[in-house]
Write a protein that holds these residues in place. Structure first.
Motif, short mmCIF file in Angstrom:
data_model
loop_
_atom_site.label_atom_id
_atom_site.label_comp_id
_atom_site.label_asym_id
_atom_site.label_seq_id
_atom_site.Cartn_x
_atom_site.Cartn_y
_atom_site.Cartn_z
N SER A 53 -5.91 0.63 -7.32
CA SER A 53 -5.41 -0.54 -6.76
C SER A 53 -5.41 -1.64 -8.13
CB SER A 53 -6.29 -1.11 -5.84
OG SER A 53 -7.64 -1.27 -6.10
N GLY A 64 0.75 -1.20 0.14
CA GLY A 64 0.06 0.08 -0.24
C GLY A 64 0.88 1.17 -0.14
N CYS A 119 -0.33 3.30 -4.40
CA CYS A 119 -1.55 4.62 -3.91
C CYS A 119 -1.68 5.63 -4.74
CB CYS A 119 -1.15 4.62 -2.38
SG CYS A 119 -0.03 5.64 -2.10
#
Length: 550
Positions: free
Chosen positions: A324, A224, A228
């Motif tokens: 994502s 993450g 992002c």
């Protein structure tokens, strides 16, 4: 059949995949094209006229298990609640197996990005592979038992910069130079803000180690902190300010694509352990720098100690839809192009006006600078082509005695590469140029030899083959793409149950067993003997873990 399914997904499937395959099960272009959006779709320039019985074993096994369950004669003797649990487990296992198969397809296809970048790497370009190493636990030369517990790990980040060899100490023919920059965090966490500062510092330090580089291609996993909107928006802004431009950012599948960072991490850890064994303590980031620079240091590795003030982290305004699901990003002077899979479709373009974050980030402090001595020599790896001298020597040896004893085989599942020397194997692992083969492997040969000697095994083998023939398949386009999971809120009853479990763990100090908690959601009954939670409220162990850890 289940054993054959496991064998196929674990070892064989990667050798079947190709971007231009006439088999629909093997064609990654077809498997990763989005039929609902033309910007993420590429039309195959070939027909899918052939099939593969080995690849069909996945769908056929799942169909066979479902059919046996539906035709089970003892279903009437099993309670309805138990049958519901069995049906739930079968459906979950089916989804997990299909996800595993799609993961294998994406892994092979995304690895092609790294291979193509290294093949086309220009003298003014560099490939930067980034990864957070596992937190380093402080160690003492002589450590009591009380010192062993309650340690706080030290975060450190590795950036391996791969360039065309331009150093006198390195043979430039088919060799790549590797400079690894280690940022050890004295303060800060492993978030996008820290990664943004590290990339900025890396671009500032690169002219001292690779002065010819003016363009870089980034590569990392799907963590993450990398994958992002905030980091992508900052990189687009950084491109307008920095002399070194970022051309692409390619994301790899989990457990793939960052072999060189893992190798350098192992080298650094062993160097620190060696330093500790000489009678030194390694307790702080400064101690880690001293350890990594001891005994001549680690070849091609430079270290720095930095602090990142998280209170300076700003809230980014730019929102990127479905970030994502985007695995390949290309940066341009007038905008950014996003793709779901490498080289498939023209991509979704966002103009520079969409990115509204133009502020400089603050809160970065360097305690120990990267230090390059006069005797510094970067690491190097040999960029092997489709056929290397080592492979030719092995093939000659195989023609003589038909054996590979004493050779070093690639640990990647399904890779055929075998080398005479360990250094050649290490170079192959760092570059990641794996060669998958769909021919008969050693285990298959053993099975056939045993089947010839044992009539019983021969009969079972024939029945297995006959049971997997003649089943038609209908594979949809884009079946291997990632899908956005629907967000579903936990019910109040589930939240109350998990909160009570959390309070119990806090009071007793026991470590939670997430698998057991997940099972309790299925089996727990009320005073009337009925299930306390219905099927829609059952959670996996990973869902429970993410909630309780927060």
């Amino acid at each position: 059949m289940i054993a054959s399914l496991n064998q196929h997904l674990k070892f064989d499937i990667k050798g079947h995949l190709s971007t231009h395959s006439s088999c629909v099960s093997h064609c990654t272009t077809f498997s990763l094209s989005d039929p609902k959006c033309e910007t993420f779709r590429s039309k195959c320039d070939h027909e899918h006229a052939s099939g593969c019985e080995e690849c069909e074993i996945v769908d056929k096994t799942l169909c066979e298990v479902a059919r046996e369950f539906d035709e089970c004669t003892i279903k009437e003797c099993i309670p309805k609640d138990t049958m519901e649990e069995i049906d739930f487990e079968i459906n979950q296992s089916k989804l997990n197996i299909l996800s595993w198969k799609a993961h294998c397809v994406r892994t092979v296809h995304q690895d092609q990005a790294k291979k193509n970048v290294l093949e086309d790497l220009q003298p003014n370009q560099a490939l930067v592979v980034m990864d957070w190493a596992m937190k380093f636990l402080p160690i003492k030369h002589r450590e009591s038992q009380s010192d062993f517990f309650g340690k706080k790990g030290i975060s450190w980040h590795l950036s391996s910069v791969i360039t065309r060899a331009a150093y006198p100490a390195i043979d430039q023919e088919n060799h790549l130079a590797v400079n690894t920059f280690v940022h050890i965090l004295q303060l800060g966490n492993q978030g996008w803000f820290s990664v943004a500062h590290i990339i900025t510092d890396l671009l500032n330090q690169m002219p001292s180690f690779a002065p010819n580089v003016s363009e870089i291609i980034l590569k990392s996993d799907n963590a993450g902190c990398y994958h992002c909107s905030s980091l992508v928006s900052y990189l687009q802004h950084l491109n307008q300010l920095s002399r070194i431009k970022i051309l692409e950012y390619n994301f790899s599948e989990p457990q793939s694509g960052k072999d060189i960072c893992d190798a350098k991490t192992a080298h650094c850890k062993m160097h620190i352990l060696r330093f500790s064994g000489e009678g030194h303590d390694v307790l702080t980031p400064d101690d880690m720098v001293i350890a990594l620079n001891s005994n001549g240091g680690v070849k091609g590795v430079v270290t720095s100690v930095v602090s990142i003030d998280q209170s300076q982290e700003m809230r980014m305004k730019t929102k990127i839809p479905n970030i994502s699901l985007m695995n390949n990003i290309s940066f341009h002077p007038d905008g950014v192009t996003f793709r779901k899979a490498y080289g498939i479709g023209r991509g979704y373009f966002l103009p520079s006006s969409h990115f509204k974050d133009n502020e400089q980030i603050l809160g970065f402090e360097v305690h120990t600078q990267f230090h390059r001595t006069d005797s510094y020599i970067p690491g190097s790896v040999k960029h092997e082509q489709d056929k290397t001298e080592a492979d030719e020597e092995i093939n000659k040896e195989e023609e003589i005695d038909g054996t590979k004893s004493g050779l070093f085989a690639c640990p990647e599942q399904g890779c055929m590469k075998v080398y005479r020397k360990q250094c050649l194997l290490e170079c192959h692992i760092c570059v990641g140029n794996h060669l998958y083969c769909n021919t008969e492997n050693t285990l298959d040969k053993v099975k056939h030899l045993w089947a010839e000697k044992c009539i019983a095994v021969e009969k079972n083998f024939k029945v297995l083959v006959k049971g997997t023939l003649g089943v038609a398949e209908n594979i949809p386009e884009g079946w291997a793409l990632k899908t956005a999971k629907a967000q579903k809120r936990f019910s109040a009853k589930v939240k109350e149950f998990l909160y009570s479990m959390y309070l119990d763990f806090e009071r007793t100090g026991r470590r939670p067993n997430f698998d057991k908690i997940s099972a309790n959601l299925k089996y727990l009954r009320n005073d009337n003997g009925l299930k306390h939670f219905n099927r829609e409220e059952w959670l996996s162990s990973s869902q429970i873990k993410s909630l309780l850890i927060l």
